[in-house]
Design a protein around this motif. Structure first.
Motif, PDB file in Angstrom:
ATOM      1  N   HIS A  26      12.540  -9.968   3.159  1.00  0.00           N
ATOM      2  CA  HIS A  26      11.172  -9.847   3.673  1.00  0.00           C
ATOM      3  C   HIS A  26      10.711 -11.204   4.194  1.00  0.00           C
ATOM      4  N   LYS A  27      11.096 -11.535   5.434  1.00  0.00           N
ATOM      5  CA  LYS A  27      10.737 -12.845   5.999  1.00  0.00           C
ATOM      6  C   LYS A  27       9.231 -13.104   5.909  1.00  0.00           C
ATOM      7  N   TRP A  40       6.774 -11.333   3.930  1.00  0.00           N
ATOM      8  CA  TRP A  40       6.196 -11.269   2.586  1.00  0.00           C
ATOM      9  C   TRP A  40       6.651 -12.422   1.696  1.00  0.00           C
ATOM     10  N   ASN A  91      -0.899   8.241  14.922  1.00  0.00           N
ATOM     11  CA  ASN A  91       0.056   7.164  14.584  1.00  0.00           C
ATOM     12  C   ASN A  91       0.054   6.737  13.124  1.00  0.00           C
ATOM     13  N   VAL A 133       0.060   7.478   8.711  1.00  0.00           N
ATOM     14  CA  VAL A 133       1.134   7.751   7.739  1.00  0.00           C
ATOM     15  C   VAL A 133       1.664   9.192   7.810  1.00  0.00           C
ATOM     16  N   ILE A 154      -7.636  -3.473   1.327  1.00  0.00           N
ATOM     17  CA  ILE A 154      -7.075  -3.385   2.678  1.00  0.00           C
ATOM     18  C   ILE A 154      -6.507  -1.987   2.893  1.00  0.00           C
ATOM     19  N   ARG A 196       5.945  -0.393  17.676  1.00  0.00           N
ATOM     20  CA  ARG A 196       6.515  -0.684  16.354  1.00  0.00           C
ATOM     21  C   ARG A 196       7.661  -1.700  16.434  1.00  0.00           C
ATOM     22  N   SER A 197       7.907  -2.325  15.276  1.00  0.00           N
ATOM     23  CA  SER A 197       9.045  -3.242  15.057  1.00  0.00           C
ATOM     24  C   SER A 197       9.007  -4.471  15.952  1.00  0.00           C
ATOM     25  N   LEU A 224       4.124  -7.074  14.896  1.00  0.00           N
ATOM     26  CA  LEU A 224       2.674  -7.087  15.072  1.00  0.00           C
ATOM     27  C   LEU A 224       1.969  -6.965  13.708  1.00  0.00           C
ATOM     28  N   ALA A 225       2.556  -6.220  12.780  1.00  0.00           N
ATOM     29  CA  ALA A 225       1.902  -6.014  11.475  1.00  0.00           C
ATOM     30  C   ALA A 225       1.623  -7.345  10.756  1.00  0.00           C
ATOM     31  N   ILE A 230      -2.041  -8.605   9.477  1.00  0.00           N
ATOM     32  CA  ILE A 230      -2.297  -8.943   8.063  1.00  0.00           C
ATOM     33  C   ILE A 230      -2.826 -10.373   7.955  1.00  0.00           C
ATOM     34  N   TRP A 289     -10.549 -14.435  -1.796  1.00  0.00           N
ATOM     35  CA  TRP A 289      -9.187 -14.992  -1.813  1.00  0.00           C
ATOM     36  C   TRP A 289      -8.168 -14.037  -2.411  1.00  0.00           C
ATOM     37  N   GLN A 290      -8.609 -12.826  -2.772  1.00  0.00           N
ATOM     38  CA  GLN A 290      -7.702 -11.823  -3.345  1.00  0.00           C
ATOM     39  C   GLN A 290      -7.875 -10.493  -2.614  1.00  0.00           C
ATOM     40  N   ALA A 291      -6.878  -9.632  -2.693  1.00  0.00           N
ATOM     41  CA  ALA A 291      -6.974  -8.294  -2.103  1.00  0.00           C
ATOM     42  C   ALA A 291      -6.179  -7.300  -2.938  1.00  0.00           C
ATOM     43  N   VAL A 333       5.631   2.326   0.918  1.00  0.00           N
ATOM     44  CA  VAL A 333       6.881   1.556   1.003  1.00  0.00           C
ATOM     45  C   VAL A 333       6.888   0.468  -0.080  1.00  0.00           C
TER      46      VAL A 333
HETATM   47  S1  NHW Z   1      -0.241   1.778   3.691  1.00  0.00           S
HETATM   48  C1  NHW Z   1      -0.174   2.555   5.277  1.00  0.00           C
HETATM   49  C2  NHW Z   1       0.425   1.659   6.330  1.00  0.00           C
HETATM   50  N1  NHW Z   1       0.446   2.339   7.615  1.00  0.00           N
HETATM   51  C3  NHW Z   1       1.392   3.202   7.991  1.00  0.00           C
HETATM   52  O1  NHW Z   1       2.354   3.456   7.294  1.00  0.00           O
HETATM   53  C4  NHW Z   1       1.140   3.896   9.330  1.00  0.00           C
HETATM   54  C5  NHW Z   1       2.416   4.158  10.114  1.00  0.00           C
HETATM   55  N2  NHW Z   1       3.152   2.914  10.297  1.00  0.00           N
HETATM   56  C6  NHW Z   1       2.737   1.904  11.096  1.00  0.00           C
HETATM   57  O2  NHW Z   1       1.689   1.951  11.734  1.00  0.00           O
HETATM   58  C7  NHW Z   1      -2.032   1.527   3.491  1.00  0.00           C
HETATM   59  C8  NHW Z   1       3.624   0.679  11.142  1.00  0.00           C
HETATM   60  O3  NHW Z   1       4.917   1.036  10.715  1.00  0.00           O
HETATM   61  C9  NHW Z   1       3.082  -0.492  10.272  1.00  0.00           C
HETATM   62  C10 NHW Z   1       4.102  -1.641  10.267  1.00  0.00           C
HETATM   63  C11 NHW Z   1       1.785  -1.014  10.870  1.00  0.00           C
HETATM   64  C12 NHW Z   1       2.852  -0.065   8.816  1.00  0.00           C
HETATM   65  N3  NHW Z   1       2.015  -2.828   4.223  1.00  0.00           N
HETATM   66  O4  NHW Z   1       5.094  -5.054  12.877  1.00  0.00           O
HETATM   67  P1  NHW Z   1       6.360  -4.881  12.128  1.00  0.00           P
HETATM   68  C13 NHW Z   1      -2.431   0.230   4.127  1.00  0.00           C
HETATM   69  O5  NHW Z   1      -2.952   0.232   5.230  1.00  0.00           O
HETATM   70  C14 NHW Z   1       5.808  -5.233   6.738  1.00  0.00           C
HETATM   71  C15 NHW Z   1       2.318  -4.137   4.282  1.00  0.00           C
HETATM   72  O6  NHW Z   1       7.605  -5.233  12.877  1.00  0.00           O
HETATM   73  P2  NHW Z   1       5.871  -2.032  12.138  1.00  0.00           P
HETATM   74  C16 NHW Z   1      -2.202  -1.046   3.372  1.00  0.00           C
HETATM   75  C17 NHW Z   1       7.316  -5.160   6.628  1.00  0.00           C
HETATM   76  O7  NHW Z   1       7.685  -5.222   5.254  1.00  0.00           O
HETATM   77  N4  NHW Z   1       3.355  -4.640   4.984  1.00  0.00           N
HETATM   78  O8  NHW Z   1       6.485  -3.400  11.543  1.00  0.00           O
HETATM   79  C18 NHW Z   1      -1.867  -2.219   4.274  1.00  0.00           C
HETATM   80  C19 NHW Z   1       7.735  -6.343   7.459  1.00  0.00           C
HETATM   81  O9  NHW Z   1       7.555  -7.548   6.726  1.00  0.00           O
HETATM   82  P3  NHW Z   1       8.849  -8.252   6.032  1.00  0.00           P
HETATM   83  C20 NHW Z   1       4.103  -3.763   5.678  1.00  0.00           C
HETATM   84  O10 NHW Z   1       6.609  -0.917  11.535  1.00  0.00           O
HETATM   85  C21 NHW Z   1      -1.632  -3.471   3.468  1.00  0.00           C
HETATM   86  C22 NHW Z   1       6.720  -6.356   8.575  1.00  0.00           C
HETATM   87  O11 NHW Z   1       5.580  -5.581   8.080  1.00  0.00           O
HETATM   88  C23 NHW Z   1       3.834  -2.384   5.667  1.00  0.00           C
HETATM   89  O12 NHW Z   1       5.779  -2.101  13.614  1.00  0.00           O
HETATM   90  C24 NHW Z   1      -1.354  -4.684   4.331  1.00  0.00           C
HETATM   91  C25 NHW Z   1       7.247  -5.675   9.819  1.00  0.00           C
HETATM   92  O13 NHW Z   1       6.255  -5.740  10.797  1.00  0.00           O
HETATM   93  C26 NHW Z   1       2.745  -1.939   4.900  1.00  0.00           C
HETATM   94  N5  NHW Z   1       2.409  -0.638   4.817  1.00  0.00           N
HETATM   95  O14 NHW Z   1       4.371  -2.032  11.568  1.00  0.00           O
HETATM   96  C27 NHW Z   1      -1.185  -5.923   3.505  1.00  0.00           C
HETATM   97  N6  NHW Z   1       4.732  -1.777   6.454  1.00  0.00           N
HETATM   98  O15 NHW Z   1       8.313  -9.403   5.216  1.00  0.00           O
HETATM   99  C28 NHW Z   1      -2.530  -6.505   3.070  1.00  0.00           C
HETATM  100  C29 NHW Z   1       5.536  -2.729   6.917  1.00  0.00           C
HETATM  101  O16 NHW Z   1       9.444  -7.179   5.160  1.00  0.00           O
HETATM  102  C30 NHW Z   1      -2.351  -7.827   2.332  1.00  0.00           C
HETATM  103  N7  NHW Z   1       5.183  -3.934   6.463  1.00  0.00           N
HETATM  104  O17 NHW Z   1       9.760  -8.673   7.115  1.00  0.00           O
HETATM  105  C31 NHW Z   1      -3.716  -8.433   1.933  1.00  0.00           C
HETATM  106  C32 NHW Z   1      -4.462  -9.030   3.112  1.00  0.00           C
HETATM  107  C33 NHW Z   1      -5.877  -9.522   2.754  1.00  0.00           C
HETATM  108  C34 NHW Z   1      -5.824 -10.770   1.864  1.00  0.00           C
HETATM  109  C35 NHW Z   1      -7.201 -11.296   1.593  1.00  0.00           C
HETATM  110  C36 NHW Z   1      -7.236 -12.625   0.699  1.00  0.00           C
END
Ligand code: NHW
Ligand code: EN5
Length: 388
Positions: free
Chosen positions: A2-3, A5, A69, A71, A135, A145-146, A149-150, A154, A167-169, A175
């Protein structure tokens, strides 16, 4: 690996079992002047937008992005279809920050192509109440995707949360990421078994027929508990007392006050339903249950477009056995035409799931904290938090 995370202040796999790492914030807060003042860079064809969820037009754009688009289950048969009223309720609680409703648009077409949100919450972890962002609704259009952008989304929401001196979430995902504070199982209780089977949500069990299945899931026409009724505005103080007292036993739970209860638990049509038990003799409010409405689109079925699902929310049993209270919740959900009642194995839910004929689903829900370390993973029954 997880580059992204691995670069964030979250529990890392390499730290599991390291008892020299104590509970609490992973990084200390920085001074606000050290928080980056400009948004993170997006690819050149895209720009940031703040989505005004009070505007019908913007709310509709968000609704459509998610409807197409967001879940899906692991076999891509169903996709969450959060309603506009639900999104407004989920995203505009007391004290919300409009700047935490973050969109990305294509510069040329102005089409909304990505989204992420935060809402403020006070979350208690053991004896500490921590101001956090919850969040949710992270979504990138299927065609984008991929492309990494995610992580940018974040980091941008993190920056905007920091600007409000938080400072926390807390967040959930289907996944596995570094690293869950607990992993919960989804359970499903059929209310309309014929439809669930027709659309492939469930199957006729071994040594079962359709008619035996329908009979198995039959419910009475009305709730059994005397004094079971909808929650009303004047009940908010009593419900708040019940809920605060109940949630105090869990390791991680929201710290709800009366304003929060009014927003999150007063009934709102097609969004959230809440019932309580008022003693017919003493008029004391002794128990409480609630569920929220989250339909799913049924992908590629000739006969049906949507699955109407109720999700168990917060339930408190003091006098009425939890089993009886939740059976009444199933009865009112059936009367409201829900097809299925879903629940996680959080809080005391395990005590009624099997007896009330819930079955385990094929999905799990992992819970996470950002910048807060927990010594040992929790059991689901130690968690008192339900995210939408
Ligand atoms: S979970 C629902 C998430 N949404 C979906 O599943 C919808 C369908 N999928 C998509 O839209 C509830 C895309 O696949 C998404 C990823 C956007 C999910 N949480 O852009 P890349 C929430 O909303 C990591 C966190 O290439 P993608 C909670 C993945 O591990 N990280 O992927 C949200 C990788 O990182 P790594 C996730 O498929 C919490 C990187 O993203 C994730 O085009 C957010 C790849 O990015 C997920 N669900 O887009 C975190 N899915 O390290 C909040 C993938 O492994 C943290 N990834 O290389 C707290 C922030 C606030 C802090 C305040 C102090
Ligand atoms: C954050 N707010 O997988 C949300 N749902 O079990 C983001 N399965 O509905 C994270 N695959 O088991 C969301 N039927 C993570 C969940 C994503 C959605 C998801 C699962 C949860 C689900 C259904 C349908 C499966 C279709 C094929 C399922 C079996 C029901 C059966 C009823 C009778 C008794 C036994 C079980």
């Amino acid at each position: 690996t997880h580059k992204f995370w691995e670069s964030q202040p979250v529990g890392q796999y390499k730290d599991i079992g390291n008892s020299s790492l104590t509970e609490g914030p992973i990084e200390p807060p920085t001074s606000l002047s050290e928080v980056k003042q400009e948004p993170y860079n997006l690819p050149a064809l895209y720009e940031w937008t703040t989505c005004d969820m009070e505007s019908d037009e913007t709310c509709n754009e968000v609704y459509n992005l998610l409807k197409n688009n967001y879940v899906e289950d692991d076999e891509n048969m169903f996709r969450f279809n959060y309603s506009q009223e639900f999104l407004r309720w989920a995203l505009c609680p007391p004290g919300y920050y409009p700047s935490w409703h973050i969109g990305v648009r294509a510069k040329a077409s102005q089409k909304l192509v990505a989204f992420i949100t935060g809402v403020p919450a006070r979350i208690r972890v053991r004896d500490e109440v921590v101001k956090m962002a919850e969040i949710n609704f992270l979504c990138v259009h299927k065609k984008l995707r991929s492309k990494r952008l995610a992580p940018v989304m974040i980091k941008e929401v993190t920056r905007r949360v920091h600007l409000e001196n938080m400072w926390q979430a807390a967040y959930t995902a289907g996944v596995v990421l570094p690293t869950p504070i607990t992993t919960c199982q989804y359970w499903h209780r059929s209310l309309n078994p014929k439809k669930l089977i027709d659309v492939g949500f469930s199957r006729v069990g071994a040594r079962m027929t359709m008619s035996r299945t329908i009979k198995l899931y039959k419910l009475p026409d009305s709730p059994a508990t005397p004094g079971f009724r909808k929650v009303e505005l004047h009940d908010v103080p009593a419900v708040t007392r019940l809920l605060r007292n109940y949630l105090s036993q869990f390791v991680v739970a929201p710290d709800f006050d009366e304003n929060d209860v009014e927003h999150w638990l007063l009934p709102t049509d097609n969004v959230v339903d809440s019932y309580l038990v008022e003693s017919p003799e003493t008029h004391e409010i002794t128990d409480f249950c609630s569920f929220y409405t989250l339909p799913s689109s049924i992908l590629g079925n000739q006969n049906y477009l949507t699955l109407k699902a109720a999700y168990s929310y917060y339930n408190v049993s003091v006098k009425t056995p939890l089993l009886q209270l939740m059976n009444d919740a199933l009865i009112v959900a059936k009367q409201k035409d829900f097809d299925v009642f879903n629940a996680l194995d959080v809080m005391h839910n395990e005590s009624f799931l099997k007896e009330l004929k819930f079955g385990p689903g094929d999905g799990q829900l992992h819970y996470y904290l950002y910048n807060y370390r927990i010594q040992h993973a929790l059991r689901p029954s130690e968690l008192g938090l339900v995210l939408l």
